[in-house]
Enzyme design. Structure first.
Site, PDB file in Angstrom:
ATOM      1  CB  CYS A 108      38.304  39.838  49.134  1.00  0.00           C
ATOM      2  SG  CYS A 108      39.833  40.469  49.808  1.00  0.00           S
TER       3      CYS A 108
ATOM      4  CD  GLU B  35      34.275  34.935  45.048  1.00  0.00           C
ATOM      5  OE1 GLU B  35      35.246  34.823  44.298  1.00  0.00           O
ATOM      6  OE2 GLU B  35      33.665  35.990  45.247  1.00  0.00           O
TER       7      GLU B  35
END
Length: 433
Positions: free
Chosen positions: A299, A333
């Site tokens: 993130c 990710e």
């Protein structure tokens, strides 16, 4: 975390004690709009949820909106409501409560078809708007959600529960719903301690807290200092409350972030601007302690007051410097949204083309990967997108014409703040304690 890597999808910088964010570019549209019927507005009849109407926005111009929710005005008459509206030209972050006088009732239309609206974000955006997005924050998209799951997500999060926050010297307009504990759901504004990230309902509570809080920087270890910039590594297991509060805060600015309450499995890297008052968070990224998929970033977020200053690019570059220290290749990710891919593709382009410009002779994709810690698949896809690679006699050949490289580098834009790798003092997690 989880499916969240937002950070370069936003607006311009905020002013101190102002709204913490400027008007973002239009990023949502409608495709095959549903059939509508003109409403006959009779005396004082409140608008129904789903109504389409023109609304006066902060630029004092009318914009099309859809009524998402309504609520009675305290101490008002039986038909006195305010309305939570979505500006159909803009991203959901601009959704807000408006008064009846802001709405042009002569334009009110009822939806006949309430299907989920198709999103054509990329078609509605200019290149300038995409460049602004590249500077602010990267977001994992919601490609992994099917239509039913997306509808459920948007229904649950359709109304922002917290309108503003105060963080340090900034008052910031929030963008999205965040699942704060129920006792905070009636608070239009929350006050955060900028060092420990505890949050309160009232200014007086924050003032009392600040007299007791002895932190002047994020908990954890300072692993980088260059000039006024510092980076702190925070272990989610050792600082669980801080990690959870950071997730609550981040969710206010990230639409499809998955909020994890179990932060033990993550490390948080908090970027700060430092002065004589302490180290003030400007953004962060997180990564799993152990990722089987070689993810080096879960993130990423730059807070609105600090956007468009190159911090998002700095955070991406920093994640790769950690991968180099680990002796591993890394990749963000997945899934990445179109805008997230835009941000990373810009970083990969600048790094790879800078090497190709300086390198004499042939160089392989594996050699590029070893030098940059960028995953070979990401190198290959970037060079293919730039039309700099060909497949000859069973192998990929990089075609590095200097003029072509210069043209692509110019199109990729500025590289942002540089990470001075010599200032990074860090031990990879697997080697700690």
């Amino acid at each position: 975390m989880g499916s969240m890597t937002e950070a370069e999808n936003g607006a311009a910088a905020a002013a101190p004690a102002a709204n913490g964010g400027a008007a973002p570019p239009a990023s949502e549209g409608e495709k095959n709009p549903p059939k509508r019927g003109r409403l006959a507005m009779s005396g004082g009849t409140p608008l129904e949820v789903g109504t389409r109407v023109m609304c006066r926005w902060r630029d004092q111009k009318p914009h099309p909106v859809k009524v998402i929710e309504r609520r009675k005005i305290p101490f008002g008459g039986p038909n006195d409501y305010e309305y939570y509206v979505h500006y159909t030209e803009f991203n959901r972050r601009l959704d807000e409560w408006v008064k009846l006088e802001q709405l042009d009732l002569d334009t009110a239309e009822a939806d006949v078809d309430e299907k989920v609206e198709d999103k054509v974000t990329s078609l509605k955006m200019t290149r300038h708007q995409k460049r602004k997005i590249d500077e602010t924050h990267v977001e994992h998209g919601h490609e992994e959600l099917d239509a039913a799951s997306l509808r459920e997500h948007e229904e649950f999060t359709k109304v922002k529960n917290i309108a503003k926050i105060e963080l340090g010297r900034y008052e910031i307009d929030t963008w999205y719903f965040s699942p704060f504990p129920p006792e905070y759901s009636d608070s239009p504004k929350l006050y955060f301690c900028e060092f420990c990230l505890n949050f309160m309902k009232r200014k007086e509570q924050l003032q009392r807290h600040m007299r007791k809080c002895d932190l002047k920087h994020p908990p954890g270890d300072e692993i980088y200092r260059s000039g006024t910039l510092s980076m702190f590594e925070v272990d989610g297991k050792k600082n669980k409350v801080y990690g959870q509060n950071l997730c609550y805060l981040a969710k206010l600015f990230l639409d499809h972030k998955t909020l994890y309450y179990d932060v033990d499995l993550f490390l948080f890297y908090i970027l700060c601007e430092c002065d004589d008052r302490g180290c003030h968070m400007v953004g962060y990224f997180s990564k799993e302690k152990h990722s089987e998929e070689a993810y080096n970033l879960a993130c990423i977020l730059t807070l609105p007051p600090y956007q468009r200053k190159g911090y998002g690019k700095f955070l991406i570059a920093f994640s790769y410097e950690l991968s180099k220290k680990e002796g591993k290749v890394g990749t963000p990710e997945r899934p990445l949204s179109d805008l997230g891919l835009l941000s990373y593709r810009g970083y990969w382009t600048r790094v790879l083309l800078d090497i190709l410009k300086k390198h004499k002779g042939n160089i392989s994709i594996k050699e590029l990967s070893d030098m940059t810690a960028i995953k070979p698949d990401d190198i290959l896809s970037t060079l293919q997108t730039l039309d700099l690679i060909q497949y000859r006699k069973g192998q990929h050949v990089i075609c590095a014409d200097p003029k072509v490289l210069d043209r692509h580098l110019k199109a990729a834009g500025r590289g942002g703040l540089e990470v001075d790798a010599t200032k990074l003092i860090w031990t990879p997690y697997k080697e700690q304690g």
